[in-house]
Design a protein around this motif. Structure first.
Motif, PDB file in Angstrom:
ATOM      1  N   ALA A 135       0.841  -1.210   0.000  1.00  0.00           N
ATOM      2  CA  ALA A 135       0.000   0.000   0.000  1.00  0.00           C
ATOM      3  C   ALA A 135       0.873   1.256   0.000  1.00  0.00           C
ATOM      4  O   ALA A 135       0.603   2.205  -0.737  1.00  0.00           O
ATOM      5  CB  ALA A 135      -0.933  -0.005   1.209  1.00  0.00           C
ATOM      6  N   LYS A 136       1.924   1.243   0.802  1.00  0.00           N
ATOM      7  CA  LYS A 136       2.823   2.403   0.863  1.00  0.00           C
ATOM      8  C   LYS A 136       3.534   2.606  -0.479  1.00  0.00           C
ATOM      9  O   LYS A 136       3.636   3.718  -0.980  1.00  0.00           O
ATOM     10  CB  LYS A 136       3.841   2.220   1.989  1.00  0.00           C
ATOM     11  CG  LYS A 136       4.740   3.413   2.184  1.00  0.00           C
ATOM     12  CD  LYS A 136       5.515   3.326   3.479  1.00  0.00           C
ATOM     13  CE  LYS A 136       6.198   4.669   3.726  1.00  0.00           C
ATOM     14  NZ  LYS A 136       6.709   4.785   5.065  1.00  0.00           N
ATOM     15  N   ASN A 149       2.555   1.636  -3.485  1.00  0.00           N
ATOM     16  CA  ASN A 149       1.613   2.071  -4.511  1.00  0.00           C
ATOM     17  C   ASN A 149       1.152   3.502  -4.308  1.00  0.00           C
ATOM     18  O   ASN A 149       0.961   4.248  -5.264  1.00  0.00           O
ATOM     19  CB  ASN A 149       0.427   1.118  -4.584  1.00  0.00           C
ATOM     20  CG  ASN A 149       0.809  -0.225  -5.183  1.00  0.00           C
ATOM     21  OD1 ASN A 149       1.796  -0.340  -5.909  1.00  0.00           O
ATOM     22  ND2 ASN A 149       0.042  -1.254  -4.874  1.00  0.00           N
ATOM     23  N   SER A 150       0.982   3.935  -3.063  1.00  0.00           N
ATOM     24  CA  SER A 150       0.516   5.310  -2.816  1.00  0.00           C
ATOM     25  C   SER A 150       1.604   6.332  -3.139  1.00  0.00           C
ATOM     26  O   SER A 150       1.308   7.428  -3.590  1.00  0.00           O
ATOM     27  CB  SER A 150       0.035   5.479  -1.376  1.00  0.00           C
ATOM     28  OG  SER A 150       1.126   5.439  -0.479  1.00  0.00           O
ATOM     29  N   GLU A 151       2.863   5.972  -2.940  1.00  0.00           N
ATOM     30  CA  GLU A 151       3.973   6.894  -3.220  1.00  0.00           C
ATOM     31  C   GLU A 151       4.299   6.992  -4.709  1.00  0.00           C
ATOM     32  O   GLU A 151       4.889   7.962  -5.153  1.00  0.00           O
ATOM     33  CB  GLU A 151       5.236   6.457  -2.454  1.00  0.00           C
ATOM     34  CG  GLU A 151       5.131   6.601  -0.957  1.00  0.00           C
ATOM     35  CD  GLU A 151       5.153   8.053  -0.481  1.00  0.00           C
ATOM     36  OE1 GLU A 151       5.584   8.946  -1.243  1.00  0.00           O
ATOM     37  OE2 GLU A 151       4.742   8.284   0.664  1.00  0.00           O
ATOM     38  N   GLN A 152       3.931   5.961  -5.476  1.00  0.00           N
ATOM     39  CA  GLN A 152       4.205   5.897  -6.915  1.00  0.00           C
ATOM     40  C   GLN A 152       5.661   6.276  -7.264  1.00  0.00           C
ATOM     41  O   GLN A 152       5.913   7.174  -8.069  1.00  0.00           O
ATOM     42  CB  GLN A 152       3.226   6.795  -7.691  1.00  0.00           C
ATOM     43  CG  GLN A 152       1.825   6.238  -7.787  1.00  0.00           C
ATOM     44  CD  GLN A 152       1.760   4.988  -8.636  1.00  0.00           C
ATOM     45  OE1 GLN A 152       2.074   5.017  -9.820  1.00  0.00           O
ATOM     46  NE2 GLN A 152       1.371   3.872  -8.039  1.00  0.00           N
TER      47      GLN A 152
END
Length: 193
Positions: free
Chosen positions: A73-74, A76-79
């Motif tokens: 999740a981290k 993917n959220s930071e991209q």
């Protein structure tokens, strides 16, 4: 932006080396050295962990699964432009050694990153004959939305390599080699090749 994932942590020691070395400690030491190296090159770094803990919620019923979901999740959220997950390997035959890079079987960019990283790791061990390897079962590789590679820096089951991996000098050497691989990948991506 590069995301550095230091595998394991907290209640999860990862592999335990022949001399009692814990994978989670070696992973974090290399990850922190890599972070410092990348920041000197003005690369923004996102870390999944900076201390001895995992990312699972305190009330998680399965800590390992919760930890992996939080990591992904981290990421993917930071991209970030890429994710580098730092790990150590182990095998039942002690003579097996050498760093090896894994990538998601269905990711052309992941394959490019892994190939460049495997080559860069020769800077730490010029006699390493391992090749980058495709994988389609590792949760981390399957679930991230950006190019992700797992760098197995060496074998804690090999006496000589375990001693090297536990030492600060070799950790710096590995971190420098990984930084070189990241630099090569970012240049390659910028050139569009």
């Amino acid at each position: 932006c590069i995301c550095i994932d230091s595998g394991h942590g907290g209640n999860d020691p990862g592999k335990i080396g022949v001399a009692g070395t814990k994978e989670k400690e070696v992973n974090l030491a290399i990850a922190l050295k890599l972070k410092k190296s990348l920041e000197k090159q003005n690369i923004r770094v996102v870390m999944t962990r900076t201390d001895d803990r995992n990312l699972a919620d305190a009330n998680a019923t399965n800590e390992k699964i919760a930890d992996m979901k939080q990591r992904v999740a981290k990421m993917n959220s930071e991209q970030p432009d890429a994710v580098i997950s730092i790990h150590q390997n182990s095998y039942h035959e002690e003579e097996i050694h050498g760093a090896q890079v894994f990538y998601y079987s269905h990711s052309a960019e992941g394959h490019t990153a892994a190939k460049l990283m495997q080559q860069a790791l020769l800077g730490a061990d010029s006699e390493n004959t391992r090749q980058e390897k495709a994988n389609d079962t590792y949760y981390l590789l399957r679930r991230t939305q950006v190019p992700t590679i797992i760098v197995e820096c060496g074998f804690l089951s090999n006496q000589q390599e375990a001693e090297l991996l536990a030492g600060k000098d070799y950790q710096k050497k590995i971190a420098k080699a990984i930084a070189t691989g990241i630099d090569e990948y970012l240049r390659n991506a910028a050139d569009g090749t």
